[in-house]
Design a protein around this motif. Structure first.
Motif, PDB file in Angstrom:
ATOM      1  N   GLN A 107     -79.809  24.879  32.727  1.00 14.33           N
ATOM      2  CA  GLN A 107     -78.404  25.088  32.353  1.00 14.33           C
ATOM      3  C   GLN A 107     -77.459  24.594  33.447  1.00 14.33           C
ATOM      4  O   GLN A 107     -77.755  24.712  34.636  1.00 14.33           O
ATOM      5  CB  GLN A 107     -78.150  26.572  32.103  1.00 14.33           C
ATOM      6  N   PRO A 151     -84.787  27.355  26.980  1.00 16.62           N
ATOM      7  CA  PRO A 151     -83.803  26.272  26.896  1.00 16.62           C
ATOM      8  C   PRO A 151     -83.992  25.273  28.037  1.00 16.62           C
ATOM      9  O   PRO A 151     -84.721  25.535  28.985  1.00 16.62           O
ATOM     10  CB  PRO A 151     -82.472  27.019  27.037  1.00 16.62           C
ATOM     11  N   GLU A 152     -83.287  24.178  27.928  1.00 21.89           N
ATOM     12  CA  GLU A 152     -83.256  23.219  29.046  1.00 21.89           C
ATOM     13  C   GLU A 152     -82.614  23.900  30.257  1.00 21.89           C
ATOM     14  O   GLU A 152     -81.909  24.898  30.085  1.00 21.89           O
ATOM     15  CB  GLU A 152     -82.320  22.044  28.689  1.00 21.89           C
ATOM     16  N   ASP A 163     -76.550  23.058  28.123  1.00 15.87           N
ATOM     17  CA  ASP A 163     -77.808  22.389  28.459  1.00 15.87           C
ATOM     18  C   ASP A 163     -77.532  21.146  29.304  1.00 15.87           C
ATOM     19  O   ASP A 163     -76.540  20.443  29.067  1.00 15.87           O
ATOM     20  CB  ASP A 163     -78.521  21.919  27.182  1.00 15.87           C
ATOM     21  N   GLU A 164     -78.472  20.868  30.202  1.00 14.52           N
ATOM     22  CA  GLU A 164     -78.351  19.696  31.087  1.00 14.52           C
ATOM     23  C   GLU A 164     -78.086  18.408  30.304  1.00 14.52           C
ATOM     24  O   GLU A 164     -77.263  17.585  30.696  1.00 14.52           O
ATOM     25  CB  GLU A 164     -79.679  19.580  31.843  1.00 14.52           C
ATOM     26  N   SER A 165     -78.750  18.288  29.149  1.00 21.04           N
ATOM     27  CA  SER A 165     -78.613  17.041  28.376  1.00 21.04           C
ATOM     28  C   SER A 165     -77.221  16.884  27.759  1.00 21.04           C
ATOM     29  O   SER A 165     -76.892  15.822  27.250  1.00 21.04           O
ATOM     30  CB  SER A 165     -79.675  16.970  27.283  1.00 21.04           C
ATOM     31  N   ARG A 195     -74.201  31.761  21.841  1.00 19.73           N
ATOM     32  CA  ARG A 195     -75.304  30.895  21.380  1.00 19.73           C
ATOM     33  C   ARG A 195     -76.448  31.677  20.747  1.00 19.73           C
ATOM     34  O   ARG A 195     -77.074  31.226  19.789  1.00 19.73           O
ATOM     35  CB  ARG A 195     -75.834  30.098  22.571  1.00 19.73           C
ATOM     36  N   SER A 237     -73.737  27.598  25.834  1.00 24.59           N
ATOM     37  CA  SER A 237     -74.539  28.826  25.972  1.00 24.59           C
ATOM     38  C   SER A 237     -73.658  29.994  26.382  1.00 24.59           C
ATOM     39  O   SER A 237     -74.051  31.152  26.256  1.00 24.59           O
ATOM     40  CB  SER A 237     -75.626  28.653  27.036  1.00 24.59           C
TER      41      SER A 237
END
Ligand code: MLT
Ligand code: ZN
Length: 462
Positions: free
Chosen positions: A212, A209-210, A275-277, A148, A239
């Motif tokens: 992980q 970043p959000e 990312d969590e999203s 990433r 990532s």
């Protein structure tokens, strides 16, 4: 005299210190420096270079000494230049998101500093708690988030370096755009301390970043790993995409007393981070991989601590297998070549050395495989390394067939020096020698590293 340049506390010549600072994590090389010095300023670095020229002394730059190719080993009466006292953050520009620091700054301290600013330094690996940013620059360190965020090279916005004449070059100064010809900054990155002494670094940070999420999946057939990667890549930005074999998992579980991640063992495992999203996109990719039969089971982290626990299964491998004095390989090919390459190497080792235990892991999403062959208990280190040495040309020929790299992220150092021509042409090696002569005309920096010993045969091979 070194004592005219440095204070008493900045010079050590006792045996313990010579052995401690004169080597890195690589096994098998003689450790015999004549002194270790601890400069504190750029001026002292320049004076050390002038001293080395006048006294005909060689200098071995030394960071956190976590290297695995012998790049920081001093075998021949050299003076080791430790950056342990040049470990400070000097400046931070909020607008540029650039940290100016000394080369001896520990990588994890840079990561922590970034976090304190609400920012992120993304280059990360298991040894970040000991490695120094100058060493990371010198090997263009990669690690677990390259898929990433790229390599160390992508985060160095500028650097100062003392060359082999004692001159100080100020390269790029944190500029985003600079079209003024050859970028010496990029020559110094990955030069393994053969062209100069890094003196100061401008490191770019990025947004945090959000949170992980980590998922570990069981993968029966190693050839399916790339299909799994493609499936995840189609739906989300990863990532990390790492793999390890069950042999590797057993070693790390034994070493750290960790529970099994899945109810049943599999031959291989993939570890992905995202990312969590992207959770539902990842679940969809996972379901598709199950449906296709590439994956048999999986586990997803529900918290930061669970994510860290799953990472241990991958990041703890190197330390867990160290007692087996493994014959280590750090190979890369194009991602599309990975399945066939891995099968070819595996077959070669299995057929030639059926008694050796093979431990695969690595950053497969970057085409970077760590092949570690473990020394059988009954075999001496000498005999085992002798076999390793015999294997190297065969394995490197499989790399060369695919125009791959014999050292994806660990560097060349002493370990791979004599095999460099499997990855670089005679013309390239000759140009490298030319550059070495320009930047280090008195041949004082990191002798015998990176470049094969010039036996005068290079011209004949053309
Ligand atoms: C890793 O990926 O764990 C490191 O490169 C260290 C190693 O290869 O052993
Ligand atoms: Zn690695």
């Amino acid at each position: 005299m070194l004592a005219e340049i440095l204070g008493n506390k900045q010079i050590r010549t006792d045996q313990d210190s010579l052995q401690h600072w004169g080597k890195d994590w690589t096994n098998g090389f003689t450790v015999a420096p004549s002194a270790v010095v601890f400069p504190e300023t750029i001026e002292q670095l320049q004076e050390l270079v002038r001293y080395a020229i006048s006294a005909d002394v060689k200098l071995v730059p030394s960071g956190g000494r976590t290297g695995l190719s012998g790049g920081a080993v001093a075998s021949n009466g050299e003076v080791v230049v430790s950056f342990d006292r040049m470990n400070k953050i000097l400046d931070f520009s909020e607008q540029d998101r650039i940290v100016t620091c000394q080369p001896g700054l520990i990588t994890a301290n840079l990561q922590d500093f970034a976090e304190q600013q609400g920012l992120f330094y993304p280059v990360d690996f298991a040894s970040s708690g000991s490695s120094q940013i100058g060493g990371n620059v010198s090997t263009n360190a990669g690690g677990i988030k390259v898929i990433r965020y790229g390599l160390t090279r992508d985060w160095i916005a500028g650097l100062k370096v003392v060359t082999g004449t004692g001159a100080l070059l100020d390269c790029n100064a944190g500029l985003i755009k600079n079209a003024t010809g050859y970028d010496f900054r990029h020559l110094m990155i990955g030069a393994e301390g053969t062209l100069g002494l890094l003196a100061e670094l401008d490191v770019q940070l990025t947004v945090m970043p959000e949170p992980q999420v980590v998922m570990v999946m069981g993968v029966p057939n190693v050839g399916d790993l790339l299909k799994i990667l493609q499936s995840f890549n189609a739906g989300l930005t990863l990532s990390a995409f790492e793999f390890f074999s069950d042999v590797a998992l057993q070693k790390v579980r034994d070493h750290r007393s960790l529970p099994a991640p899945l109810s049943q063992p599999e031959a291989f495992y993939a570890l992905v981070e995202f990312d969590e999203s992207a959770n539902s996109a990842a679940e969809a990719a996972f379901a598709a991989c199950m449906e296709a039969g590439w994956v048999t089971d999986g586990v997803v982290s529900q918290s930061a601590s669970q994510a860290a626990a799953l990472w241990q299964l991958r990041e703890g491998i190197s330390e867990a297998i160290a007692p087996y004095t493994p014959y280590k390989n750090d190979l890369s090919v194009r991602i599309s070549d990975v399945p066939e390459f891995l099968a070819d190497v595996d077959n070669y080792v299995a057929n030639s050395f059926p008694d050796f235990e093979v431990c695969w892991y690595g950053h497969i999403g970057d085409g970077n495989l760590h092949l570690n062959i473990l020394r059988p208990e009954h075999m001496s280190v000498e005999e085992f390394f002798h076999h390793g040495h015999a294997m190297s040309p065969k394995i490197f020929a499989l790399v060369a067939e695919r125009r791959g790299s014999i050292s994806a992220e660990h560097g060349v150092g002493l370990l791979k020096r004599d095999f460099l021509d499997f990855s670089r042409s005679p013309e390239e090696i000759a140009l490298m020698r030319g550059l070495k002569g320009l930047f280090d005309p008195h041949e004082i920096f990191n002798p015998n590293k990176l470049l094969p010993v010039d036996d005068g045969l290079a011209a004949d091979k053309n």
